[in-house]
Scaffold this motif. Structure first.
Motif, mmCIF file in Angstrom:
data_model
loop_
_atom_site.group_PDB
_atom_site.id
_atom_site.type_symbol
_atom_site.label_atom_id
_atom_site.label_comp_id
_atom_site.label_asym_id
_atom_site.label_seq_id
_atom_site.Cartn_x
_atom_site.Cartn_y
_atom_site.Cartn_z
ATOM 1 N N ARG A 34 -26.750 20.508 -27.971
ATOM 2 C CA ARG A 34 -27.619 19.619 -28.748
ATOM 3 C C ARG A 34 -28.673 19.055 -27.536
ATOM 4 O O ARG A 34 -29.809 18.851 -28.061
ATOM 5 C CB ARG A 34 -26.829 18.437 -29.125
ATOM 6 C CG ARG A 34 -25.769 18.683 -30.419
ATOM 7 C CD ARG A 34 -25.282 17.629 -30.935
ATOM 8 N NE ARG A 34 -24.613 17.834 -32.338
ATOM 9 C CZ ARG A 34 -23.726 17.142 -32.978
ATOM 10 N NH1 ARG A 34 -23.765 15.779 -32.769
ATOM 11 N NH2 ARG A 34 -23.131 17.425 -34.027
ATOM 12 N N GLU B 264 -32.659 19.717 -28.183
ATOM 13 C CA GLU B 264 -33.705 18.731 -28.074
ATOM 14 C C GLU B 264 -34.794 19.168 -27.109
ATOM 15 O O GLU B 264 -35.951 18.967 -27.433
ATOM 16 C CB GLU B 264 -33.057 17.411 -27.683
ATOM 17 C CG GLU B 264 -33.909 16.076 -27.683
ATOM 18 C CD GLU B 264 -33.215 14.574 -27.612
ATOM 19 O OE1 GLU B 264 -34.047 13.877 -27.146
ATOM 20 O OE2 GLU B 264 -31.927 14.713 -27.432
ATOM 21 N N GLN C 37 -31.239 7.744 -33.330
ATOM 22 C CA GLN C 37 -32.601 7.294 -32.712
ATOM 23 C C GLN C 37 -33.554 7.438 -34.117
ATOM 24 O O GLN C 37 -34.458 8.142 -33.987
ATOM 25 C CB GLN C 37 -33.081 8.371 -31.670
ATOM 26 C CG GLN C 37 -31.887 8.430 -30.632
ATOM 27 C CD GLN C 37 -32.666 9.382 -29.501
ATOM 28 O OE1 GLN C 37 -33.715 9.004 -28.912
ATOM 29 N NE2 GLN C 37 -31.609 10.322 -29.039
ATOM 30 N N GLN D 188 -28.576 11.706 -34.535
ATOM 31 C CA GLN D 188 -28.251 11.263 -33.271
ATOM 32 C C GLN D 188 -28.319 9.450 -33.226
ATOM 33 O O GLN D 188 -27.889 8.705 -32.187
ATOM 34 C CB GLN D 188 -28.829 11.665 -31.912
ATOM 35 C CG GLN D 188 -28.611 12.921 -31.562
ATOM 36 C CD GLN D 188 -29.507 13.693 -30.512
ATOM 37 O OE1 GLN D 188 -30.488 12.941 -30.175
ATOM 38 N NE2 GLN D 188 -29.097 14.867 -30.163
ATOM 39 N N SER E 83 -22.245 18.768 -26.856
ATOM 40 C CA SER E 83 -23.546 17.967 -26.617
ATOM 41 C C SER E 83 -24.365 18.631 -25.628
ATOM 42 O O SER E 83 -25.546 18.227 -25.767
ATOM 43 C CB SER E 83 -22.788 16.712 -25.635
ATOM 44 O OG SER E 83 -22.030 16.992 -24.414
#
Length: 659
Positions: A558, A562, A592, A590, A555
């Protein structure tokens, strides 16, 4: 020349038989008048040394070649010196007449030659000779004796009287006629038994052919390899006259041009047979083919006329061993100058000759072409110089480049010459000169020249960038690496590292070095170089590092990806639309969706086909087929194959539903 001895009693009566005849110990002859058949004064007969080189009856008229010595000459001349009646026999057109006439001129130059007309009564001849101051200083010349054996012709009695007067007889006769008249019991056989015979063979020996080859006369040299030399020499001038007539009169204009093509090929140096299609390709180049087209006969009629056998010897074109191959009659070849000027033959003739010839002969043909086309340089004939270049290029001769250059300089509007010059110079490694001519060709619309010019510039750029990089210039090393990245990644990596050795340039090359290492699977080192570029504010490094981190499962990576996508995208979606696209894909992954679709829409509107494709996928999965179709269509129009496939699948599904 030889003569017989007087006999103890030798009386003769010729002509009409009259009354009483007195027999005496020796009376030459009793001639009882035959009015109306008077002979010209023997003193008016031409002296042998002043007579023309060829006999009046030799085929070819006044256009006859000088006599070329034959192997039988010594034997024939010895016969003329020792015998009063010499007969030369042989097959038709074997050289009987020419040989005998040459022997008369050589052996008896001071003798007067009598060539009697066809209607001459030979019985008047002895008396005319006795009454003339010329007396026995004469020779009787009888070409084709068979025509003089009838009533009033030569017989045993007249021959005996001439022998007594010391007047020799020199005659010719075909083998067939000799066989018909000689072997029998009649008066003709009696006459011929007293002749000394020399037979002239049709074939020519190697020694005779050597003399042909060494003759200063081109018509001799032209037939040195022919099987029937004398026949060809005999009919050569006849063929020449007919060929010229056909071209002037137009009766067989196409046949004339076909023969001219074969003549030109032979004059260029190849005398063997060539395919008929090659002769036709050559004859199309002649100006008369276009300017007098209505006069042309059919191709079949032209070939039939050109190959028709004349005088029982040969046609103007002679068949080769291979089907539909032809060469020109050798005697015709000797009537034209050799080698020709470039302007004197069709350019195609040089190509045909060089293609047909063996390697050794081809070298001679190309040498002759250089000499012939040399005059084109003086005349600034760009077309001829271009043809010479093409000829040399076809046979791998590097000198072709020089001729193309000359042709282009003579006519700068000749795109073909300029393009050929540029390509030939480039092949020789003369890049600087090549560029000049390629640019000239490009100006006239030569697309191939443009492509080669670009490649040359690229190659030269690589060369000079390498020189500068090796000289210590980091920017040159960096640019060279970029040029080589797709074709030679190892060398590109070496050049990037070379640039990175300079402290002042390390940040600039960081993104490029990281990208190449990333592609090569060296992810850890690539990340180091990306981060160095990010620290230096290189947006490309920001984007590429985001791509690298987005591919990890943790995470933290990632989240950082982003952040980096956002950072790159804020520099402007038009400039960094790929970062916006990747960020949108990451958001969709993800979950979104709304935020991800917004990013993809921004990137797609900026022209990113991958974003349009991804947007279509998201909309299709969400059931919005209408909008998905629009975005797939836009992406496919930009060349995205995946979008094209997706669009096809969508249409198929709609068709299935409709069914």
């Amino acid at each position: 020349m030889g003569s017989g001895e007087r006999q103890d009693v030798s009386n003769g009566v010729s002509g009409q038989v009259g009354g009483s005849v007195v027999q005496a110990r020796y009376v030459d002859s009793v001639h009882i008048g035959m009015p109306g058949n008077s002979l010209p004064d023997p003193m008016s007969w031409p002296l042998a040394r002043e007579a023309p080189e060829s006999a009046p009856t030799v085929k070819g008229g006044t256009d006859v070649l000088p006599y070329l010595p034959r192997d039988h000459d010594p034997a024939l001349r010895e016969l003329l010196r020792t015998h009063p009646f010499v007969l030369v026999t042989g097959p038709p057109l074997a050289g009987k007449t020419f040989s005998a006439w040459a022997a008369i001129r050589e052996v008896g130059p001071g003798l007067r030659i009598y060539t009697p007309p066809k209607d001459t009564d030979f019985r008047t001849l002895p008396t005319a000779l006795r009454q003339s101051p010329a007396g026995g200083r004469c020779v009787l010349w009888l070409d084709d004796l068979a025509e003089r054996l009838g009533e009033g012709g030569l017989d045993h009695d007249v021959a005996g009287q001439l022998r007594h007067l010391g007047v020799p007889i020199v005659a010719t006769m075909s083998d067939a006629d000799y066989g018909a008249y000689r072997f029998g019991q009649d008066s003709h056989a009696q006459l011929l038994r007293n002749a000394r015979v020399l037979r002239v063979a049709e074939g020519w020996s190697e020694a005779e052919r050597t003399r042909l080859a060494e003759s200063p006369n081109p018509r001799h040299r032209a037939v040195r390899d022919e099987k029937h030399v004398t026949k060809y020499l005999a009919v050569g001038s006849e063929l020449w006259d007919e060929w010229q007539w056909a071209g002037d009169s137009g009766g067989h204009l196409r046949g004339h041009l076909l023969v001219r093509a074969a003549l030109d090929v032979a004059r260029c140096g190849y005398r063997g047979p060539v395919p008929l299609i090659s002769l036709r390709e050559t004859h199309w180049e002649y100006e008369e083919y276009e300017s007098r087209k209505p006069e042309l006969e059919s191709a079949e009629e032209a070939l039939a006329w050109a190959t028709k056998v004349r005088h029982g010897v040969a046609g103007m074109l002679v068949a080769g061993e291979d089907e539909r191959t032809w060469r020109v009659h050798g005697a015709l070849l000797g009537c034209l100058p050799q080698p020709p000027d470039a302007s004197d033959v069709a350019a195609m003739a040089w190509f045909v000759a060089a293609r047909a010839a063996g390697e050794d002969d081809r070298a001679g043909i190309l040498a002759a072409a250089r000499e012939a086309f040399g005059k084109a340089v003086e005349a600034e004939d760009g077309t001829a110089m271009f043809d010479m270049g093409r000829l040399l290029e076809e046979h791998g001769d590097a000198e072709a480049a020089d001729w193309f250059v000359l042709a282009s300089d003579a006519d700068e509007d000749n795109a073909a010459a300029a393009g050929s010059a540029g390509r030939a110079l480039a092949a020789k490694g003369e890049y600087g000169r090549a560029v000049t001519y390629l640019e000239r060709a490009v100006k006239t619309g030569d697309g191939d020249a443009a492509a080669l010019l670009g490649k040359l510039h690229l190659d030269r750029a690589r060369h000079w960038l390498a020189v500068a990089a090796d000289g210590g210039d980091p920017e040159s090393a960096h640019q060279l690496g970029r040029m080589l990245q797709g074709s030679d990644p190892d060398e590109a990596l070496r050049r990037y590292r070379q640039a990175a050795e300079h402290d002042t340039y390390r940040n600039t090359v960081a993104a490029s070095l990281g990208s190449l290492l990333h592609t090569a699977g060296q992810v850890d080192e690539a990340e180091c170089w990306y981060r160095l570029g990010v620290q230096a504010g290189d947006t490309t490094a920001v984007h590429d590092l985001a791509v690298l981190l987005a591919g990890r499962d943790d995470s933290g990576s990632r989240a950082e990806a982003e952040s980096l996508y956002l950072r790159a995208g804020k520099r402007g979606p038009h400039t960094h639309r790929h970062s916006v696209t990747h960020y949108g894909v990451l958001l969709v992954a993800q979950g979104q969706i709304v935020k991800g679709v917004d990013c993809l829409r921004v990137a797609a509107d900026c022209g990113d086909s991958f974003a349009a494709y991804q947007l279509g996928r998201v909309l299709s999965r969400g059931g919005n087929s209408l909008q998905a179709r629009q975005w797939f269509t836009k992406a496919a129009a930009s060349g995205n194959l995946a979008a094209a496939t997706a669009l096809a699948d969508l249409e198929k599904a709609r068709a299935d539903d409709a069914g």
